[in-house]
Design an enzyme around this catalytic site. Sequence first.
Site, PDB file in Angstrom:
ATOM      1  N   THR A   1       0.858  -1.195   0.000  1.00 17.08           N
ATOM      2  CA  THR A   1       0.000   0.000   0.000  1.00 17.08           C
ATOM      3  C   THR A   1       0.893   1.243   0.000  1.00 17.08           C
ATOM      4  O   THR A   1       0.831   2.076   0.903  1.00 17.08           O
ATOM      5  CB  THR A   1      -0.960  -0.026   1.198  1.00 17.08           C
ATOM      6  OG1 THR A   1      -1.542  -1.331   1.275  1.00 17.08           O
ATOM      7  CG2 THR A   1      -2.097   0.986   1.036  1.00 17.08           C
ATOM      8  N   HIS A   2       1.755   1.317  -0.996  1.00 26.62           N
ATOM      9  CA  HIS A   2       2.645   2.461  -1.128  1.00 26.62           C
ATOM     10  C   HIS A   2       2.355   3.147  -2.457  1.00 26.62           C
ATOM     11  O   HIS A   2       3.213   3.239  -3.325  1.00 26.62           O
ATOM     12  CB  HIS A   2       4.109   2.025  -1.050  1.00 26.62           C
ATOM     13  CG  HIS A   2       4.461   1.359   0.252  1.00 26.62           C
ATOM     14  ND1 HIS A   2       5.616   0.640   0.458  1.00 26.62           N
ATOM     15  CD2 HIS A   2       3.798   1.321   1.439  1.00 26.62           C
ATOM     16  CE1 HIS A   2       5.653   0.187   1.699  1.00 26.62           C
ATOM     17  NE2 HIS A   2       4.543   0.578   2.317  1.00 26.62           N
ATOM     18  N   ASN A   3       1.131   3.612  -2.607  1.00 28.85           N
ATOM     19  CA  ASN A   3       0.738   4.355  -3.817  1.00 28.85           C
ATOM     20  C   ASN A   3       1.231   5.788  -3.647  1.00 28.85           C
ATOM     21  O   ASN A   3       1.186   6.330  -2.543  1.00 28.85           O
ATOM     22  CB  ASN A   3      -0.788   4.390  -3.957  1.00 28.85           C
ATOM     23  CG  ASN A   3      -1.442   3.073  -3.587  1.00 28.85           C
ATOM     24  OD1 ASN A   3      -1.566   2.741  -2.422  1.00 28.85           O
ATOM     25  ND2 ASN A   3      -1.861   2.319  -4.569  1.00 28.85           N
TER      26      ASN A   3
END
Length: 579
Positions: A499-501
């Site tokens: 979850t590293h957008n």
Amino acid sequence: MAKKLDKVVAVTVGVGWTGGIIAAELAKEGLKVVGLERGEDRSTDDFQMIHDEYRYAVRYGLMQDVSKETITFRNNPDEHALPMRQLGSFLPGEGVGGAGIHWNGQTWRFLPYDLEIKSKTDEAYGKDKLGEDYTLQDWGITYDELEPYFYQFELTTGLSGEENPLGAPRENDYPTPPMKSTPILDRFKEAAKNLELHPFQMPSANLSEKYENPDGQTINACQYCGYCERFGCEYGAKTSPNITVIPTAQKTGDFELRTDSNVVEILHEDGKATGVRYVDVKTGEEFDQPADVVILTSYVLNNTRLLLESELGRPYDPETKDGVIGKNYCYQITAGATGYFEDEKFNTFMGAGALGATVDDYNGDNFDHTDLDFIHGGTLSITQTGRRPIESNPVPKDTPSWGKEFKAKSLQYFNRSLSVGSEGASMPHRNNYLSLDPDYKDAYGSPLLRLTYDFTEQDKNLYRFMSERAAEILKEMGADIVEQNEISEHYDIVPYQTTHNTGGVIMGADPETSAVNNYLQMWDVDNLFVVGASAFAHNGGYNPTGTVGALAYRAAEGILKYLDEGGQLVQAKKTSQLV
Ligand SMILES: Cc1cc2nc3c(=O)[nH]c(=O)nc-3n(C[C@H](O)[C@H](O)[C@H](O)COP(=O)(O)OP(=O)(O)OC[C@H]3O[C@@H](n4cnc5c(N)ncnc54)[C@H](O)[C@@H]3O)c2cc1C
Ligand code: SF4
């Protein structure tokens, strides 16, 4: 018709790390702040008896409810995007604390190279090493300028760490010592040293010891329970907004938290934001909350969506590369390898979200890329996060997926396999971007955000290189079988990756090519600040939240300055003026 409420000084859209930091810093100055959060309230009390892998890790008990709101996805602009009806590749948070509740706590500072990536890459390797389709940009701020804000976030979180010989330079030590090492981490460190690399203990927001932060909030010592990522911490030992910045804001008496409040629009008039419109998700009632300053702290995806939907800023067009909102969406390239040991067992069931050892030798521009077909790189780490019974089942690739042999190998390798992984950097490409979906709407009638994203040649080359390096370390660690991860031809949004957008509302020095200045103040709207990894002009080779936290403290300072002086806080520069 929306009910109009009394005006406040500031309203934040979302109350996670960024919303909490802004709320705390403004409320400490005696300013009235309202925090609107679409989800429910949460505290450490809610996390007792939380070690339920099925409910929280498999069924995503703490994450965004995609039956109300999701995104649509396609690999390239010629495809028709379809909605994600189940979470997969990434797991956005929902509820007070946001993803800061169920994160791991691996907390880094981006490298000086990251913040000036375009200039430094051109300088080292000639202009446009990657080609013109890669929309690489400097961030409009240097590492030295950002250094004090990194430290401010680390003091808030009580970060536990030790010196990283190849990391960004530090003015101060970490607030608390590193976490305990373990036989698994020691094995990695020894192998890395044999390969002439520079291992160190990963910086962790699962604290090594009890700590009181400068705001008087206490964070407890980690119990290494192994139920960290995707869970809340029942010990109050994983630093989260809920045990730091949110109570700090609340104790001032000037912060009002409104839960179940989903913001659907930024209200504006004559180039100024006047407030936000939100829906009470329980009753369906609509409210207008006027404010002097509006701060978007609703994560990368909704920061971008709310601007597009409210028709603020110029939407990005991949054909012409004009426009800025939605531009430079980046992700993370999760390369790595797994090693299987026939005769040795490890205590893989124990651990913590940020219990790890890392080398930075292949990150940023710490190594020469002259003869390589990619730029940047990433960390290589071994993490001991706690192997849980349902989702952990490591077996070598040639194992059948059912039957006697599958069972035998599952038992053999559960405690006899280790992985080395990379948080590989992701470079912006003209065809990777965010826009509004023309067809699909959410439960409140607003268009969904559309993600257009695929792996590039840069990603694939970086992935292969990093996986080879990971395999070398595992061989040196003595693994009998070593298997490198392989990158798929196209990005697949179904399996979890990270979850590293990042990107969508990027920062920079030139309003032609960026959406916000280096205080995260919108170039087009002086009293609108957009805070989060949406400001990243590319994604670096680390987890993002250390840099997100630093930028949030910088933005808070900017908001106070704006309330004092008004106007644009930074003088714009044309890209041609930037050396
Ligand atoms: C499983 C997992 C593990 C992670 N591990 C790490 C790690 O080890 N290290 C690291 O650096 N990072 C990690 N991250 C990323 C980290 O959690 C995020 O970078 C960080 O939480 C971002 O903070 P934020 O405030 O920008 O957004 P969020 O934490 O997402 O908070 C945004 C809030 O806004 C609310 N919101 C959104 N839209 C609206 C709206 N329209 N109206 C009202 N409210 C709204 C959301 O409900 C949410 O609560 C992890 C993330 C996940 C999911
Ligand atoms: S591993 Fe540590 S920080 Fe993580 S949930 Fe368990 S006690 Fe909390």
